[in-house]
Design a protein around this motif. Structure first.
Motif, short mmCIF file in Angstrom:
data_model
loop_
_atom_site.label_atom_id
_atom_site.label_comp_id
_atom_site.label_asym_id
_atom_site.label_seq_id
_atom_site.Cartn_x
_atom_site.Cartn_y
_atom_site.Cartn_z
N ALA A 1 21.50 -12.19 27.45
CA ALA A 1 22.16 -10.82 27.47
C ALA A 1 20.95 -10.15 28.73
N THR A 2 21.52 -8.50 28.66
CA THR A 2 20.25 -8.17 29.49
C THR A 2 19.99 -7.01 28.46
N GLU A 3 18.42 -6.14 29.02
CA GLU A 3 17.87 -5.41 27.92
C GLU A 3 18.64 -4.68 27.21
N THR A 4 20.34 -3.56 28.06
CA THR A 4 20.64 -3.10 28.14
C THR A 4 21.63 -3.51 26.60
N THR A 5 22.47 -4.21 27.44
CA THR A 5 22.82 -5.05 26.15
C THR A 5 22.53 -5.20 25.03
N LYS A 6 21.20 -5.63 25.13
CA LYS A 6 20.05 -5.64 23.87
C LYS A 6 19.88 -4.60 22.89
N ALA A 7 19.99 -3.69 24.04
CA ALA A 7 19.37 -2.10 23.49
C ALA A 7 20.53 -1.34 22.30
N GLU A 8 22.64 -2.05 23.41
CA GLU A 8 22.91 -0.72 22.85
C GLU A 8 23.32 -2.10 21.65
N ARG A 9 23.26 -2.61 21.43
CA ARG A 9 24.06 -3.61 20.30
C ARG A 9 22.49 -3.19 18.98
N ARG A 10 21.56 -2.89 19.81
CA ARG A 10 20.18 -2.52 18.40
C ARG A 10 20.67 -1.28 18.12
N ALA A 11 21.07 -0.61 18.68
CA ALA A 11 21.33 0.76 18.52
C ALA A 11 22.67 0.84 17.24
N GLU A 12 23.97 0.09 17.61
CA GLU A 12 25.03 -0.38 17.12
C GLU A 12 24.68 -0.73 15.90
N PHE A 13 23.43 -1.96 15.56
CA PHE A 13 23.33 -2.43 14.38
C PHE A 13 22.92 -1.17 12.94
N GLU A 14 22.15 -0.89 14.21
CA GLU A 14 21.19 -0.02 13.15
C GLU A 14 21.72 1.05 12.21
N SER A 15 22.83 1.71 13.43
CA SER A 15 23.95 2.46 12.44
C SER A 15 24.34 2.26 11.59
N PHE A 16 24.83 0.69 12.29
CA PHE A 16 25.77 0.45 10.55
C PHE A 16 25.31 0.02 9.97
N MET A 17 24.29 -0.69 10.17
CA MET A 17 23.30 -0.26 8.40
C MET A 17 22.94 0.77 8.30
N ALA A 18 22.38 1.39 8.15
CA ALA A 18 22.47 2.83 7.91
C ALA A 18 23.42 3.58 7.07
N GLU A 19 24.35 3.05 7.49
CA GLU A 19 25.79 4.04 7.33
C GLU A 19 26.38 3.31 6.25
N GLN A 20 25.88 2.15 5.52
CA GLN A 20 25.82 1.33 4.98
C GLN A 20 25.37 1.61 3.69
N LYS A 21 23.87 1.44 3.56
CA LYS A 21 23.25 1.59 3.64
C LYS A 21 23.35 3.47 2.62
N SER A 22 23.76 4.10 2.88
CA SER A 22 24.00 5.87 2.30
C SER A 22 25.50 5.66 1.60
N ARG A 23 26.67 4.76 2.41
CA ARG A 23 28.05 5.04 2.10
C ARG A 23 27.54 4.26 0.33
N TRP A 24 26.69 3.15 -0.26
CA TRP A 24 26.71 2.64 -1.32
C TRP A 24 25.31 3.04 -1.96
N ASN A 25 24.93 3.85 -1.50
CA ASN A 25 23.57 3.94 -2.63
C ASN A 25 22.55 2.59 -2.44
N ILE A 26 22.63 2.22 -1.13
CA ILE A 26 21.72 1.02 -1.55
C ILE A 26 19.80 1.82 -0.92
N THR A 27 19.10 1.23 -1.72
CA THR A 27 17.61 1.22 -1.56
C THR A 27 17.05 1.16 0.24
N ASP A 28 17.35 -0.22 -0.53
CA ASP A 28 16.29 -1.12 1.19
C ASP A 28 17.80 -2.15 1.47
#
Length: 210
Positions: A60-87
């Motif tokens: 995978a290219t560095e661009t592809t990895k960077a895009e997936r990392r950003a998407e992954f972090e955004s998704f998990m942050a949204e899950q934490k906020s939505r369900w009141n998860i601490t970590d």
């Protein structure tokens, strides 16, 4: 005297009924929360697996990895906020101290050793319930949390080898997740461990919980 005895018995029975109703409310809500948390984490499993494989890919290219990392972090942050998860944590497979101490990795790659009141490995094998823990070396009872964890396909995240994922809730976040209300919020509801330790309360009255 007869009236006083009658009134006392009536007040006792009415209070008992109220407390039983509250217990049923909290018990039902907590059981639903446990079941929901397990299903939630299992629903993430394929997405986490795909994301980690892309991040670890040698093709995978560095661009592809960077895009997936950003998407992954955004998704998990949204899950934490939505369900009141601490970590949200990746859990390793090397246990110490009768399987009560284990190293985990946070989403930012930071590793931390967590200590639990009972074997986390047993919890994962049973795939049910939750376990009370704290950061190893932190003796402050107010910093304890409750973790729910499920085994998933073993992989490596940011160099950390894991075999399970977990979500934990501080007392404050667990209170939000359960949304406990008692007597129109004029009362306080406690979740107490078998040894008498107060895990959380429905609101902060400023008292020491130790």
């Amino acid at each position: 005297v007869v009236y006083s005895l009658f009134a006392s018995r009536h007040i006792f029975n009415e209070s008992k009924e109220h407390l039983n109703e509250i217990y049923e409310q909290v018990n039902t809500t907590f059981s639903q929360t446990v079941d929901h948390n397990r299903k939630l984490m299992h629903s993430w499993e394929q997405y986490i697996e795909n994301s980690v494989n892309i991040l670890n890919s040698e093709t995978a290219t560095e661009t592809t990895k960077a895009e997936r990392r950003a998407e992954f972090e955004s998704f998990m942050a949204e899950q934490k906020s939505r369900w009141n998860i601490t970590d949200i944590l990746f859990i390793g497979d090397e246990y110490e101290d009768n399987e009560r101490l284990v190293q985990c990795a946070r989403l930012n790659g930071e590793t931390v050793k967590l200590r639990f009141r009972r074997s986390l490995k047993t919890l994962l094998a049973e795939d049910k319930g939750g376990v009370v823990g704290s950061v190893d070396g932190d003796e402050n009872e107010h910093n304890r949390f409750m973790m729910f964890a499920v085994p998933i396909h073993a992989n490596t995240y940011m160099g950390f080898e894991y075999t399970a994922i977990g979500i934990n809730f501080s007392a404050e976040d667990m209170q939000k997740a359960l949304d406990i209300k008692t007597f129109g919020e004029t009362g306080i509801c406690y979740l107490v461990l078998p040894d008498g330790t107060v895990l959380l309360q429905s609101r902060d009255d400023g008292n020491n919980l130790t």
